[in-house]
Motif scaffolding. Structure first.
Motif, PDB file in Angstrom:
ATOM      1  N   LYS A   1     -26.732  29.647 -19.015  1.00  0.00           N
ATOM      2  CA  LYS A   1     -25.321  29.957 -19.192  1.00  0.00           C
ATOM      3  C   LYS A   1     -24.436  28.797 -18.759  1.00  0.00           C
ATOM      4  O   LYS A   1     -23.322  28.641 -19.229  1.00  0.00           O
ATOM      5  CB  LYS A   1     -24.959  31.218 -18.404  1.00  0.00           C
ATOM      6  N   SER A   2     -24.955  27.983 -17.797  1.00  0.00           N
ATOM      7  CA  SER A   2     -24.146  26.893 -17.290  1.00  0.00           C
ATOM      8  C   SER A   2     -23.956  25.815 -18.352  1.00  0.00           C
ATOM      9  O   SER A   2     -22.963  25.107 -18.346  1.00  0.00           O
ATOM     10  CB  SER A   2     -24.793  26.291 -16.034  1.00  0.00           C
ATOM     11  N   SER A   3     -24.923  25.625 -19.239  1.00  0.00           N
ATOM     12  CA  SER A   3     -24.780  24.650 -20.310  1.00  0.00           C
ATOM     13  C   SER A   3     -24.561  25.393 -21.619  1.00  0.00           C
ATOM     14  O   SER A   3     -25.457  26.070 -22.104  1.00  0.00           O
ATOM     15  CB  SER A   3     -26.040  23.780 -20.400  1.00  0.00           C
ATOM     16  N   LYS A   4     -23.368  25.262 -22.147  1.00  0.00           N
ATOM     17  CA  LYS A   4     -22.994  26.016 -23.339  1.00  0.00           C
ATOM     18  C   LYS A   4     -23.781  25.538 -24.546  1.00  0.00           C
ATOM     19  O   LYS A   4     -23.859  24.356 -24.837  1.00  0.00           O
ATOM     20  CB  LYS A   4     -21.491  25.872 -23.588  1.00  0.00           C
ATOM     21  N   ARG A   5     -24.362  26.473 -25.275  1.00  0.00           N
ATOM     22  CA  ARG A   5     -25.139  26.152 -26.457  1.00  0.00           C
ATOM     23  C   ARG A   5     -24.245  26.117 -27.686  1.00  0.00           C
ATOM     24  O   ARG A   5     -23.207  26.760 -27.731  1.00  0.00           O
ATOM     25  CB  ARG A   5     -26.229  27.214 -26.693  1.00  0.00           C
ATOM     26  N   GLU A   6     -24.706  25.392 -28.679  1.00  0.00           N
ATOM     27  CA  GLU A   6     -24.032  25.425 -29.965  1.00  0.00           C
ATOM     28  C   GLU A   6     -24.491  26.685 -30.686  1.00  0.00           C
ATOM     29  O   GLU A   6     -25.687  26.953 -30.792  1.00  0.00           O
ATOM     30  CB  GLU A   6     -24.381  24.187 -30.793  1.00  0.00           C
ATOM     31  N   SER A   7     -23.539  27.468 -31.164  1.00  0.00           N
ATOM     32  CA  SER A   7     -23.874  28.730 -31.807  1.00  0.00           C
ATOM     33  C   SER A   7     -24.636  28.494 -33.101  1.00  0.00           C
ATOM     34  O   SER A   7     -24.417  27.509 -33.814  1.00  0.00           O
ATOM     35  CB  SER A   7     -22.598  29.524 -32.088  1.00  0.00           C
ATOM     36  N   ALA A   8     -25.543  29.420 -33.414  1.00  0.00           N
ATOM     37  CA  ALA A   8     -26.315  29.353 -34.653  1.00  0.00           C
ATOM     38  C   ALA A   8     -25.554  29.939 -35.834  1.00  0.00           C
ATOM     39  O   ALA A   8     -25.991  29.808 -36.978  1.00  0.00           O
ATOM     40  CB  ALA A   8     -27.647  30.086 -34.479  1.00  0.00           C
ATOM     41  N   PHE A   9     -24.413  30.561 -35.571  1.00  0.00           N
ATOM     42  CA  PHE A   9     -23.662  31.228 -36.639  1.00  0.00           C
ATOM     43  C   PHE A   9     -22.171  31.158 -36.336  1.00  0.00           C
ATOM     44  O   PHE A   9     -21.758  30.718 -35.260  1.00  0.00           O
ATOM     45  CB  PHE A   9     -24.104  32.684 -36.776  1.00  0.00           C
ATOM     46  N   LYS A  10     -21.365  31.601 -37.273  1.00  0.00           N
ATOM     47  CA  LYS A  10     -19.916  31.617 -37.103  1.00  0.00           C
ATOM     48  C   LYS A  10     -19.334  32.754 -37.942  1.00  0.00           C
ATOM     49  O   LYS A  10     -19.986  33.271 -38.852  1.00  0.00           O
ATOM     50  CB  LYS A  10     -19.315  30.283 -37.554  1.00  0.00           C
TER      51      LYS A  10
ATOM     52  N   SER B   1     -26.812  43.525 -32.579  1.00  0.00           N
ATOM     53  CA  SER B   1     -26.421  42.461 -31.640  1.00  0.00           C
ATOM     54  C   SER B   1     -27.628  41.664 -31.153  1.00  0.00           C
ATOM     55  O   SER B   1     -27.514  40.472 -30.856  1.00  0.00           O
ATOM     56  CB  SER B   1     -25.674  43.054 -30.441  1.00  0.00           C
ATOM     57  N   ALA B   2     -28.789  42.321 -31.083  1.00  0.00           N
ATOM     58  CA  ALA B   2     -29.998  41.651 -30.595  1.00  0.00           C
ATOM     59  C   ALA B   2     -30.320  40.403 -31.415  1.00  0.00           C
ATOM     60  O   ALA B   2     -30.634  39.347 -30.867  1.00  0.00           O
ATOM     61  CB  ALA B   2     -31.173  42.625 -30.632  1.00  0.00           C
ATOM     62  N   PHE B   3     -30.228  40.532 -32.736  1.00  0.00           N
ATOM     63  CA  PHE B   3     -30.553  39.415 -33.614  1.00  0.00           C
ATOM     64  C   PHE B   3     -29.644  38.226 -33.359  1.00  0.00           C
ATOM     65  O   PHE B   3     -30.100  37.092 -33.215  1.00  0.00           O
ATOM     66  CB  PHE B   3     -30.456  39.871 -35.070  1.00  0.00           C
ATOM     67  N   TYR B   4     -28.340  38.471 -33.238  1.00  0.00           N
ATOM     68  CA  TYR B   4     -27.385  37.380 -33.067  1.00  0.00           C
ATOM     69  C   TYR B   4     -27.450  36.803 -31.653  1.00  0.00           C
ATOM     70  O   TYR B   4     -27.278  35.594 -31.456  1.00  0.00           O
ATOM     71  CB  TYR B   4     -25.982  37.869 -33.420  1.00  0.00           C
ATOM     72  N   TYR B   5     -27.697  37.662 -30.678  1.00  0.00           N
ATOM     73  CA  TYR B   5     -27.881  37.184 -29.306  1.00  0.00           C
ATOM     74  C   TYR B   5     -29.045  36.195 -29.234  1.00  0.00           C
ATOM     75  O   TYR B   5     -28.945  35.116 -28.646  1.00  0.00           O
ATOM     76  CB  TYR B   5     -28.121  38.362 -28.371  1.00  0.00           C
ATOM     77  N   LEU B   6     -30.144  36.583 -29.864  1.00  0.00           N
ATOM     78  CA  LEU B   6     -31.347  35.772 -29.765  1.00  0.00           C
ATOM     79  C   LEU B   6     -31.279  34.506 -30.608  1.00  0.00           C
ATOM     80  O   LEU B   6     -31.908  33.505 -30.278  1.00  0.00           O
ATOM     81  CB  LEU B   6     -32.563  36.620 -30.149  1.00  0.00           C
ATOM     82  N   ARG B   7     -30.507  34.532 -31.648  1.00  0.00           N
ATOM     83  CA  ARG B   7     -30.314  33.309 -32.429  1.00  0.00           C
ATOM     84  C   ARG B   7     -29.664  32.229 -31.578  1.00  0.00           C
ATOM     85  O   ARG B   7     -29.864  31.030 -31.825  1.00  0.00           O
ATOM     86  CB  ARG B   7     -29.436  33.590 -33.659  1.00  0.00           C
ATOM     87  N   ASN B   8     -28.907  32.638 -30.573  1.00  0.00           N
ATOM     88  CA  ASN B   8     -28.226  31.677 -29.709  1.00  0.00           C
ATOM     89  C   ASN B   8     -28.932  31.439 -28.380  1.00  0.00           C
ATOM     90  O   ASN B   8     -28.468  30.628 -27.576  1.00  0.00           O
ATOM     91  CB  ASN B   8     -26.798  32.155 -29.416  1.00  0.00           C
ATOM     92  N   HIS B   9     -30.034  32.157 -28.115  1.00  0.00           N
ATOM     93  CA  HIS B   9     -30.622  32.097 -26.774  1.00  0.00           C
ATOM     94  C   HIS B   9     -32.123  31.838 -26.751  1.00  0.00           C
ATOM     95  O   HIS B   9     -32.803  32.240 -25.815  1.00  0.00           O
ATOM     96  CB  HIS B   9     -30.321  33.391 -26.007  1.00  0.00           C
ATOM     97  N   TYR B  10     -32.657  31.198 -27.777  1.00  0.00           N
ATOM     98  CA  TYR B  10     -34.045  30.781 -27.651  1.00  0.00           C
ATOM     99  C   TYR B  10     -34.228  29.393 -28.210  1.00  0.00           C
ATOM    100  O   TYR B  10     -33.461  28.927 -29.042  1.00  0.00           O
ATOM    101  CB  TYR B  10     -35.008  31.770 -28.316  1.00  0.00           C
ATOM    102  N   GLU B  11     -35.259  28.723 -27.703  1.00  0.00           N
ATOM    103  CA  GLU B  11     -35.606  27.396 -28.165  1.00  0.00           C
ATOM    104  C   GLU B  11     -36.996  27.437 -28.786  1.00  0.00           C
ATOM    105  O   GLU B  11     -37.896  28.112 -28.269  1.00  0.00           O
ATOM    106  CB  GLU B  11     -35.597  26.398 -26.994  1.00  0.00           C
ATOM    107  N   PRO B  12     -37.206  26.736 -29.887  1.00  0.00           N
ATOM    108  CA  PRO B  12     -38.533  26.728 -30.521  1.00  0.00           C
ATOM    109  C   PRO B  12     -39.648  26.310 -29.580  1.00  0.00           C
ATOM    110  O   PRO B  12     -40.783  26.784 -29.689  1.00  0.00           O
ATOM    111  CB  PRO B  12     -38.356  25.700 -31.658  1.00  0.00           C
ATOM    112  N   LYS B  13     -39.331  25.458 -28.608  1.00  0.00           N
ATOM    113  CA  LYS B  13     -40.369  25.000 -27.676  1.00  0.00           C
ATOM    114  C   LYS B  13     -40.901  26.127 -26.793  1.00  0.00           C
ATOM    115  O   LYS B  13     -41.967  26.009 -26.198  1.00  0.00           O
ATOM    116  CB  LYS B  13     -39.829  23.872 -26.800  1.00  0.00           C
ATOM    117  N   ASP B  14     -40.151  27.252 -26.713  1.00  0.00           N
ATOM    118  CA  ASP B  14     -40.594  28.378 -25.893  1.00  0.00           C
ATOM    119  C   ASP B  14     -41.618  29.262 -26.602  1.00  0.00           C
ATOM    120  O   ASP B  14     -42.219  30.135 -25.981  1.00  0.00           O
ATOM    121  CB  ASP B  14     -39.399  29.248 -25.496  1.00  0.00           C
ATOM    122  N   LEU B  15     -41.805  29.054 -27.905  1.00  0.00           N
ATOM    123  CA  LEU B  15     -42.736  29.887 -28.662  1.00  0.00           C
ATOM    124  C   LEU B  15     -44.173  29.494 -28.361  1.00  0.00           C
ATOM    125  O   LEU B  15     -44.532  28.322 -28.388  1.00  0.00           O
ATOM    126  CB  LEU B  15     -42.473  29.734 -30.159  1.00  0.00           C
TER     127      LEU B  15
END
Length: 283
Positions: free
Chosen positions: A41-50, A168-182
């Motif tokens: 949360k401290s480092s703001k991510r770029e949103s995956a959607f608008k 909301s789950a889908f949009y939340y997760l689009r902004n809160h995961y990194e491919p490296k975590d898979l």
């Protein structure tokens, strides 16, 4: 058909990541993950959607079109606060509309920064079976109130593990995961509230990367397999597969369900208003 439409919207919210205690499963909205997400949360991510993003999916059985589903992102206000408002619609068409008419509408209002849901609406008509449900999430009191407008009764639930609604789950997760975590072969878990049955636990397994041939061209995707209960239609727990674009948009490209005879698929048919370039593999 109605079950597949529900699973279509459900599958949009199933990409959660984070390690769950004493388990090989992954769970983003768990108590253990909350400490890990503090630094995120401290480092703001770029949103995956608008606002303005619009997705249309075609559900088909073989060469027959069964129905269409859409997802649209808008702006709205909840208690004076500007939030995202996503509307999901599902409708049968053609012969499917003659034999079993479906007209579903889902809405979610959620926070632009944290992604937490404030309000969820599920209004469906599936072959005469109807529901009209609204859920209001009070995060200060850590409770959600479900209002069943059709049957005129209310039900209260405790909010647990940063719970999300169906959309909301889908949009939340689009902004809160990194491919490296898979991690290939590991299961992913998610908690959602979208009906009076209570909190819904869902799992899926990351199967790796795959390149799909689509109407737009070849698209590199992450492939997942949601775990669904065995029933009268789906053959086994692992009969449903989900492909998500491996780009900054993280779009659902295809959902496929194996049936007793053949399979039914939902493919991304049209899109508009994407925030990022939709990456197509050029031969």
């Amino acid at each position: 058909m109605k079950r597949f439409l529900l699973l279509l919207f459900l599958s949009f919210g199933l990409l959660s990541f984070g390690q769950q205690e004493n388990s090989g499963d992954l769970a983003m909205n768990s108590d253990q993950d909350k400490s890990g997400t503090a630094s995120k949360k401290s480092s703001k991510r770029e949103s995956a959607f608008k606002p303005g993003e619009w997705l249309k999916f075609r559900l088909h059985y073989g060469f027959l079109n069964a129905s269409y589903a859409t997802l649209q992102v808008k702006n709205a206000k909840i208690n004076g606060k500007t939030v995202y408002h996503v509307v999901g619609k599902g409708r049968t068409t053609g012969l499917a509309n003659v034999f079993f008419k479906v007209n579903d509408r889902y809405e979610s209002y959620f926070d632009k920064e944290e992604g937490k849901p404030y309000k969820f609406v599920r209004k469906i008509d599936e072959g005469g079976y109807t529901k009209d449900i609204e859920i209001n999430f009070d995060h200060k009191k850590e409770k959600a109130v479900l209002n069943d407008k059709k049957n005129k009764h209310k039900k209260e639930f405790e909010l647990q593990d940063s719970i999300q609604d169906l959309i909301s789950a889908f949009y939340y997760l689009r902004n809160h995961y990194e491919p490296k975590d898979l991690i290939q072969g590991e299961s992913i878990s998610l908690k959602m509230l979208y009906d009076d049955d209570g909190v819904f636990n869902f799992k899926l397994k990351y199967l790796g990367d795959e390149v799909l041939k689509t109407k737009f061209g070849k698209v590199k995707c992450y492939k997942f397999r949601p775990y669904v209960q065995s029933g009268r239609v789906f053959k086994e727990q692992e009969s449903l597969s989900l492909w998500v674009s491996a780009d900054k948009n993280k779009l659902p490209i295809r959902i496929k369900a194996d049936l007793a005879v053949g399979s039914i698929k939902a493919d991304l048919e049209q899109y508009n208003g994407l925030k990022h370039q939709f990456k197509i593999i050029m031969d």
